[in-house]
Motif scaffolding. Structure first.
Motif, PDB file in Angstrom:
ATOM      1  N   ASP A  89       0.827  -1.065   0.031  1.00  0.00           N
ATOM      2  CA  ASP A  89       0.044  -0.069  -0.129  1.00  0.00           C
ATOM      3  C   ASP A  89       0.920   1.253  -0.040  1.00  0.00           C
ATOM      4  O   ASP A  89       1.620   1.483   0.975  1.00  0.00           O
ATOM      5  CB  ASP A  89      -0.857  -0.102   1.227  1.00  0.00           C
ATOM      6  CG  ASP A  89      -1.905   1.185   1.175  1.00  0.00           C
ATOM      7  OD1 ASP A  89      -1.598   2.217   0.874  1.00  0.00           O
ATOM      8  OD2 ASP A  89      -3.106   0.893   1.580  1.00  0.00           O
ATOM      9  N   LEU A  90       0.659   2.102  -0.847  1.00  0.00           N
ATOM     10  CA  LEU A  90       1.604   3.253  -0.919  1.00  0.00           C
ATOM     11  C   LEU A  90       1.277   4.247   0.471  1.00  0.00           C
ATOM     12  O   LEU A  90       2.499   4.546   0.760  1.00  0.00           O
ATOM     13  CB  LEU A  90       0.936   4.359  -2.154  1.00  0.00           C
ATOM     14  CG  LEU A  90       1.487   3.989  -3.635  1.00  0.00           C
ATOM     15  CD1 LEU A  90       0.797   4.799  -4.616  1.00  0.00           C
ATOM     16  CD2 LEU A  90       3.024   3.966  -3.553  1.00  0.00           C
ATOM     17  N   ALA A  91       0.256   4.035   1.087  1.00  0.00           N
ATOM     18  CA  ALA A  91       0.181   4.799   2.373  1.00  0.00           C
ATOM     19  C   ALA A  91       1.292   4.153   3.376  1.00  0.00           C
ATOM     20  O   ALA A  91       1.785   4.927   4.077  1.00  0.00           O
ATOM     21  CB  ALA A  91      -1.123   4.781   2.819  1.00  0.00           C
ATOM     22  N   ASP A  92       1.231   2.986   3.274  1.00  0.00           N
ATOM     23  CA  ASP A  92       2.345   2.241   4.209  1.00  0.00           C
ATOM     24  C   ASP A  92       3.783   2.742   3.906  1.00  0.00           C
ATOM     25  O   ASP A  92       4.710   2.911   4.519  1.00  0.00           O
ATOM     26  CB  ASP A  92       2.190   0.741   4.189  1.00  0.00           C
ATOM     27  CG  ASP A  92       1.013   0.322   4.820  1.00  0.00           C
ATOM     28  OD1 ASP A  92       0.401   1.039   5.711  1.00  0.00           O
ATOM     29  OD2 ASP A  92       0.535  -0.614   4.575  1.00  0.00           O
ATOM     30  N   ILE A  93       4.249   2.603   2.596  1.00  0.00           N
ATOM     31  CA  ILE A  93       5.396   3.122   1.926  1.00  0.00           C
ATOM     32  C   ILE A  93       5.709   4.752   2.376  1.00  0.00           C
ATOM     33  O   ILE A  93       6.731   4.840   2.767  1.00  0.00           O
ATOM     34  CB  ILE A  93       5.611   2.862   0.528  1.00  0.00           C
ATOM     35  CG1 ILE A  93       5.539   1.300   0.146  1.00  0.00           C
ATOM     36  CG2 ILE A  93       6.846   3.457   0.058  1.00  0.00           C
ATOM     37  CD1 ILE A  93       5.338   1.314  -1.351  1.00  0.00           C
ATOM     38  N   LEU A  95       4.449   6.038   5.065  1.00  0.00           N
ATOM     39  CA  LEU A  95       4.456   6.115   6.331  1.00  0.00           C
ATOM     40  C   LEU A  95       5.941   5.816   6.825  1.00  0.00           C
ATOM     41  O   LEU A  95       6.492   6.550   7.710  1.00  0.00           O
ATOM     42  CB  LEU A  95       3.561   4.942   7.053  1.00  0.00           C
ATOM     43  CG  LEU A  95       3.777   5.007   8.465  1.00  0.00           C
ATOM     44  CD1 LEU A  95       3.621   6.403   9.165  1.00  0.00           C
ATOM     45  CD2 LEU A  95       2.709   3.945   9.247  1.00  0.00           C
ATOM     46  N   ASP A  96       6.651   4.698   6.125  1.00  0.00           N
ATOM     47  CA  ASP A  96       7.915   4.554   6.582  1.00  0.00           C
ATOM     48  C   ASP A  96       8.983   5.425   6.248  1.00  0.00           C
ATOM     49  O   ASP A  96       9.908   6.083   7.077  1.00  0.00           O
ATOM     50  CB  ASP A  96       8.261   3.279   6.026  1.00  0.00           C
ATOM     51  CG  ASP A  96       7.761   1.991   6.342  1.00  0.00           C
ATOM     52  OD1 ASP A  96       7.290   2.072   7.556  1.00  0.00           O
ATOM     53  OD2 ASP A  96       7.808   0.840   6.059  1.00  0.00           O
ATOM     54  N   LEU A  97       8.893   6.183   5.074  1.00  0.00           N
ATOM     55  CA  LEU A  97       9.458   7.265   4.782  1.00  0.00           C
ATOM     56  C   LEU A  97       9.051   8.422   5.508  1.00  0.00           C
ATOM     57  O   LEU A  97      10.291   9.277   5.762  1.00  0.00           O
ATOM     58  CB  LEU A  97       9.218   7.630   3.223  1.00  0.00           C
ATOM     59  CG  LEU A  97       9.894   6.776   2.079  1.00  0.00           C
ATOM     60  CD1 LEU A  97       9.216   6.925   0.750  1.00  0.00           C
ATOM     61  CD2 LEU A  97      11.466   6.851   2.144  1.00  0.00           C
ATOM     62  N   GLU A  98       7.974   8.884   5.627  1.00  0.00           N
ATOM     63  CA  GLU A  98       7.878  10.095   6.673  1.00  0.00           C
ATOM     64  C   GLU A  98       8.235   9.809   8.210  1.00  0.00           C
ATOM     65  O   GLU A  98       8.637  10.824   8.566  1.00  0.00           O
ATOM     66  CB  GLU A  98       6.166  10.070   6.890  1.00  0.00           C
ATOM     67  CG  GLU A  98       5.469  10.876   5.497  1.00  0.00           C
ATOM     68  CD  GLU A  98       5.677  12.330   5.427  1.00  0.00           C
ATOM     69  OE1 GLU A  98       6.476  12.728   6.217  1.00  0.00           O
ATOM     70  OE2 GLU A  98       5.468  12.654   3.939  1.00  0.00           O
ATOM     71  N   HIS A 134      18.918  -4.479   0.799  1.00  0.00           N
ATOM     72  CA  HIS A 134      17.513  -4.281   0.546  1.00  0.00           C
ATOM     73  C   HIS A 134      16.857  -5.243  -0.107  1.00  0.00           C
ATOM     74  O   HIS A 134      16.372  -5.577  -1.311  1.00  0.00           O
ATOM     75  CB  HIS A 134      17.651  -3.136  -0.542  1.00  0.00           C
ATOM     76  CG  HIS A 134      18.841  -2.234   0.111  1.00  0.00           C
ATOM     77  ND1 HIS A 134      19.597  -1.377  -0.838  1.00  0.00           N
ATOM     78  CD2 HIS A 134      18.692  -1.425   1.005  1.00  0.00           C
ATOM     79  CE1 HIS A 134      20.235  -0.502  -0.575  1.00  0.00           C
ATOM     80  NE2 HIS A 134      19.718  -0.468   0.804  1.00  0.00           N
ATOM     81  N   PRO A 135      16.455  -6.252   0.697  1.00  0.00           N
ATOM     82  CA  PRO A 135      15.497  -7.444   0.329  1.00  0.00           C
ATOM     83  C   PRO A 135      14.277  -6.909  -0.208  1.00  0.00           C
ATOM     84  O   PRO A 135      13.667  -6.029   0.469  1.00  0.00           O
ATOM     85  CB  PRO A 135      15.437  -8.253   1.544  1.00  0.00           C
ATOM     86  CG  PRO A 135      15.503  -7.639   2.776  1.00  0.00           C
ATOM     87  CD  PRO A 135      16.538  -6.382   2.243  1.00  0.00           C
ATOM     88  N   GLY A 136      13.793  -7.624  -1.262  1.00  0.00           N
ATOM     89  CA  GLY A 136      12.339  -7.244  -1.590  1.00  0.00           C
ATOM     90  C   GLY A 136      11.048  -7.219  -0.755  1.00  0.00           C
ATOM     91  O   GLY A 136      10.152  -6.466  -0.723  1.00  0.00           O
ATOM     92  N   GLY A 137      11.345  -8.092   0.333  1.00  0.00           N
ATOM     93  CA  GLY A 137      10.293  -8.049   1.362  1.00  0.00           C
ATOM     94  C   GLY A 137      10.290  -7.017   2.363  1.00  0.00           C
ATOM     95  O   GLY A 137       9.178  -6.785   3.167  1.00  0.00           O
ATOM     96  N   ALA A 138      11.327  -6.181   2.271  1.00  0.00           N
ATOM     97  CA  ALA A 138      11.271  -4.986   3.254  1.00  0.00           C
ATOM     98  C   ALA A 138      11.479  -3.855   2.340  1.00  0.00           C
ATOM     99  O   ALA A 138      12.158  -3.063   2.999  1.00  0.00           O
ATOM    100  CB  ALA A 138      12.289  -5.461   4.283  1.00  0.00           C
ATOM    101  N   GLY A 139      11.106  -3.572   1.153  1.00  0.00           N
ATOM    102  CA  GLY A 139      11.281  -2.628   0.314  1.00  0.00           C
ATOM    103  C   GLY A 139      11.056  -1.078   0.824  1.00  0.00           C
ATOM    104  O   GLY A 139      12.066  -0.330   0.925  1.00  0.00           O
ATOM    105  N   ALA A 140       9.918  -0.955   1.459  1.00  0.00           N
ATOM    106  CA  ALA A 140       9.738   0.453   2.013  1.00  0.00           C
ATOM    107  C   ALA A 140      10.614   0.779   3.327  1.00  0.00           C
ATOM    108  O   ALA A 140      11.249   1.859   3.115  1.00  0.00           O
ATOM    109  CB  ALA A 140       8.198   0.471   2.611  1.00  0.00           C
TER     110      ALA A 140
END
Length: 226
Positions: A89-93, A95-98, A134-140
Motif C-alpha cells: 500500500d502506498l500509504a504504508d510506504i 509512512l515508513d519514509l515519513e 535491500h530485500p524485496g520483502g522489506a522494500g519500504a
C-alpha cells in the motif's frame, strides 16, 4: 561529548530500543526527555515524558519549544509496515519514509539550532543493516533507512562547523517487540547496542556497526553480487 552532563531527547523512548537508550543515559547522569506519541506510556522513572509525533510538523515544533536545553538528539522513532515496493500500500510506504527520513530530518532541523545555542553537542540517528541490504520483502523500510543514511552523511558535514557531531548507528535485529517475529538466536541484546551507541557519541565516532551481520554486510559493499 560529555554524556554525564548532557541533556538528551530520545524519540520513541516509551518502548524497545528507545527505552534502553533512555535508561542507559539516566545511568550515566544525563537529563532525558523521553518522547513518544503517547507520553503516558513512558514508564521509566527519572525521565521527562514529552509528547511527540515526528511525522507532524506542529508536534515537532512544540517539542522544540518544550525542550530548549537539549544538547543530544537521538532519532530513534520508527515504523515497520513490511510493505513491498510493488505490491505494498502506498500509504504504508509513505509512512515508513515519513517516519524514518522526513521525521529524522524534521527533528534535526528543529533541534540543531537549539544544540548549537547550548554550546554544541551531538545527534545519533538509529539506522539499520538494511541501509545497505535491500530485500524485496522489506522494500519500504529498507528504502527509508538507505535514504536516512544518505541524510545522516550529508548533515554530518553541515553540522560539523556548528560543533555538533552526527553518529549513524547500524544494527541488524534487536530483541525488541518490533523484531518479535525473528528467531531469538538471530537477535542482539538492545542493552548492549545502547552501550555501544553511547560510547560512540562520547568519542564522536561517525558510525557504529553494532553486530556481526552488520559488519559483514557493510564489508561486502562494492563487491560483485554475481
Amino acid at each position: 561529548m560529555d554524556i554525564e552532563n548532557s541533556v538528551a531527547l530520545v524519540t520513541g523512548a516509551n518502548r524497545g530500543f528507545g527505552r534502553h537508550l533512555a535508561e542507559q543515559l539516566l545511568k550515566h547522569g544525563a537529563k532525558v526527555y523521553a518522547a513518544a506519541r503517547k507520553p503516558e506510556t513512558v514508564d521509566l522513572p527519572g525521565t521527562t515524558p514529552l509528547r511527540l509525533d515526528v511525522t507532524d510538523p506542529a508536534s515537532v515544533e512544540e517539542a522544540a519549544a518544550a525542550a530548549p536545553d537539549v544538547t543530544l538528539l537521538i532519532n530513534n522513532a520508527g515504523s515497520l509496515t513490511r510493505a513491498t515496493l510493488l505490491g505494498g500500500d502506498l500509504a504504508d510506504i509513505r509512512l515508513d519514509l515519513e517516519t524514518h527520513y522526513f521525521g529524522t530530518l524534521a527533528m534535526t532541523r528543529a533541534f540543531a539550532p537549539i544544540i548549537e545555542r547550548n554550546g554544541g553537542g551531538a545527534v545519533l540517528n538509529v539506522l539499520s543493516v538494511l541501509s545497505w541490504w535491500h530485500p524485496g520483502g522489506a522494500g519500504a523500510y529498507a528504502s527509508a533507512k538507505a535514504a536516512t543514511w544518505a541524510q545522516t552523511n550529508s548533515i554530518r558535514e553541515e553540522l560539523a562547523p556548528r560543533r555538533i557531531t552526527v553518529t549513524a548507528l547500524h544494527v541488524g535485529y534487536m530483541d525488541t517487540d518490533m523484531a518479535a517475529h525473528i528467531p531469538a538466536e538471530e537477535k542482539i541484546d538492545p542493552a548492549l547496542v545502547a552501550v555501544q551507541a553511547l560510547d560512540a557519541i562520547r568519542s564522536g565516532a561517525s558510525e557504529v556497526l553494532a553486530d556481526e551481520v552488520t559488519r559483514q554486510v557493510k564489508g561486502s559493499l562494492g563487491r560483485p553480487s554475481y
